[in-house]
Design a protein around this motif. Structure first.
Motif, PDB file in Angstrom:
ATOM      1  N   GLU A  85       0.828  -1.209   0.000  1.00 26.65           N
ATOM      2  CA  GLU A  85       0.000   0.000   0.000  1.00 26.65           C
ATOM      3  C   GLU A  85       0.859   1.254   0.000  1.00 26.65           C
ATOM      4  O   GLU A  85       0.430   2.312  -0.439  1.00 26.65           O
ATOM      5  N   VAL A  86       2.077   1.132   0.537  1.00 30.55           N
ATOM      6  CA  VAL A  86       3.011   2.260   0.623  1.00 30.55           C
ATOM      7  C   VAL A  86       4.392   1.762   0.218  1.00 30.55           C
ATOM      8  O   VAL A  86       4.781   0.637   0.560  1.00 30.55           O
ATOM      9  N   LEU A  87       5.123   2.608  -0.507  1.00 34.61           N
ATOM     10  CA  LEU A  87       6.514   2.316  -0.813  1.00 34.61           C
ATOM     11  C   LEU A  87       7.394   3.157   0.107  1.00 34.61           C
ATOM     12  O   LEU A  87       7.125   4.340   0.312  1.00 34.61           O
ATOM     13  N   CYS A  88       8.417   2.562   0.667  1.00 33.75           N
ATOM     14  CA  CYS A  88       9.347   3.280   1.545  1.00 33.75           C
ATOM     15  C   CYS A  88      10.728   3.221   0.912  1.00 33.75           C
ATOM     16  O   CYS A  88      11.345   2.142   0.838  1.00 33.75           O
ATOM     17  N   ALA A  89      11.208   4.375   0.427  1.00 31.46           N
ATOM     18  CA  ALA A  89      12.499   4.462  -0.252  1.00 31.46           C
ATOM     19  C   ALA A  89      13.580   4.836   0.749  1.00 31.46           C
ATOM     20  O   ALA A  89      13.446   5.836   1.467  1.00 31.46           O
ATOM     21  N   LEU A  90      14.649   4.071   0.782  1.00 35.49           N
ATOM     22  CA  LEU A  90      15.753   4.285   1.717  1.00 35.49           C
ATOM     23  C   LEU A  90      16.995   4.660   0.923  1.00 35.49           C
ATOM     24  O   LEU A  90      17.555   3.838   0.200  1.00 35.49           O
ATOM     25  N   GLY A  91      17.414   5.905   1.031  1.00 34.60           N
ATOM     26  CA  GLY A  91      18.572   6.370   0.268  1.00 34.60           C
ATOM     27  C   GLY A  91      18.580   7.884   0.200  1.00 34.60           C
ATOM     28  O   GLY A  91      18.123   8.557   1.114  1.00 34.60           O
TER      29      GLY A  91
ATOM     30  N   ARG B  65      -0.135  11.592 -15.302  1.00 38.02           N
ATOM     31  CA  ARG B  65       0.757  10.934 -14.346  1.00 38.02           C
ATOM     32  C   ARG B  65       1.011  11.849 -13.160  1.00 38.02           C
ATOM     33  O   ARG B  65       1.436  12.998 -13.334  1.00 38.02           O
ATOM     34  N   THR B  66       0.734  11.366 -11.974  1.00 38.08           N
ATOM     35  CA  THR B  66       1.099  12.070 -10.747  1.00 38.08           C
ATOM     36  C   THR B  66       1.695  11.042  -9.781  1.00 38.08           C
ATOM     37  O   THR B  66       1.405   9.844  -9.883  1.00 38.08           O
ATOM     38  N   VAL B  67       2.522  11.531  -8.873  1.00 40.55           N
ATOM     39  CA  VAL B  67       3.016  10.698  -7.785  1.00 40.55           C
ATOM     40  C   VAL B  67       2.784  11.453  -6.483  1.00 40.55           C
ATOM     41  O   VAL B  67       2.716  12.683  -6.464  1.00 40.55           O
TER      42      VAL B  67
ATOM     43  N   GLY C 271       0.977   4.346  -8.845  1.00 43.73           N
ATOM     44  CA  GLY C 271       0.136   5.322  -8.141  1.00 43.73           C
ATOM     45  C   GLY C 271       0.136   5.181  -6.632  1.00 43.73           C
ATOM     46  O   GLY C 271      -0.769   5.705  -5.962  1.00 43.73           O
ATOM     47  N   LYS C 272       1.148   4.528  -6.070  1.00 41.99           N
ATOM     48  CA  LYS C 272       1.179   4.323  -4.621  1.00 41.99           C
ATOM     49  C   LYS C 272       2.025   5.401  -3.948  1.00 41.99           C
ATOM     50  O   LYS C 272       3.035   5.833  -4.497  1.00 41.99           O
TER      51      LYS C 272
END
Length: 256
Positions: A37-43, A233-235, A59-60
């Motif tokens: 449901e959610v993406l968690c980017a580490l960097g 397209r949106t994020v 679209g998440k």
């Protein structure tokens, strides 16, 4: 979003990010991006852009934590309290630029840019460019090292380093900024409506070759580049309330 959303953790190759990946997956489990449901980017910001390009079409919402050199698009890293932070996060919707480049070989190459699209000279020879806005020529000839078009989210990055304006988030504008312009000497760029179609024509492509880069995607030996804001397209990026993106962009204008 559920109180305990499924989170897909994505990490850059940096050792700190990989260590955080192990810690967070041990706490919250491991889910594939298409199941989460959610993406968690580490960097850092570069990895955030990589994440948006690779997974943005899903679209998440994306919640980033800084484990890299630059973290303007990231929240501070903490392993504890992640579910509460995500639940309380403030969304920032970003709309990327669409870039279409025509090359000397006759190919048309498309790409998206969440920060900026930049045209740069490929050799020691300065670039010669013509700029059209919505089909009307606004600058017959720009002699320069390059020129870029930036989104509000990207206006604090390369655009600002090139002395371009910082644009408020939600202003529905884009920045058009020259890089080391030689002629016209006094032209410092423009702030345009976000729905403006910007077209760059390379006037002497064989003697003065030009490349174009949409975020990190480079195309060499271009003849013409067209840029417009994406309509479909949106994020959504998620930010801790005390460090939301709108406040960061505003604060950058008062850094001395």
């Amino acid at each position: 979003m559920s109180p305990s959303p499924r989170i897909a953790f994505l990490a850059s190759p940096a050792p700190e990010a990989q260590q955080a990946l192990e810690t967070l997956t041990a706490l919250h489990g491991r889910h594939a991006p298409d199941e989460a449901e959610v993406l968690c980017a580490l960097g850092g910001d570069g990895f955030m852009l990589h994440t948006l390009h690779r997974h943005g079409s899903q679209g998440k919402p994306v919640y980033g934590m800084k484990l890299g050199t630059v973290g303007f698009l990231m929240n501070q890293y903490r392993a504890d309290g992640l579910l509460e932070r995500i639940a309380n996060a403030e969304p920032a919707k970003l709309r990327p630029l669409e870039m279409h480049a025509l090359t000397e070989s006759g190919a048309t190459i498309a790409s998206l840019a969440y920060n900026e699209v930049s045209l740069l000279r490929q050799t020691r020879q300065a670039a010669h460019l013509r700029i059209d806005l919505n089909g009307q020529t606004r600058l017959d000839e720009l002699i320069c090292d390059g020129v870029l078009t930036a989104t509000p989210a990207g206006s604090t990055a390369y655009n600002f380093s090139a002395h371009g304006p910082i644009l408020p988030l939600g202003s529905h504008t884009i920045a058009l900024t020259p890089i080391a312009p030689f002629r016209p000497r006094r032209w410092r760029g423009a702030i345009l409506r976000a729905d403006t179609e910007v077209r760059f024509q390379v006037l002497d492509p064989y003697k003065r070759p030009v490349s174009v880069t949409a975020d990190s995607h480079e195309v060499r030996d271009v003849l013409e580049v067209t840029i417009r804001e994406s309509q479909d397209r949106t994020v959504t990026l998620l930010f801790d309330p005390e460090h939301n993106l709108e406040e960061r962009i505003l604060s950058e204008q008062f850094v001395v």
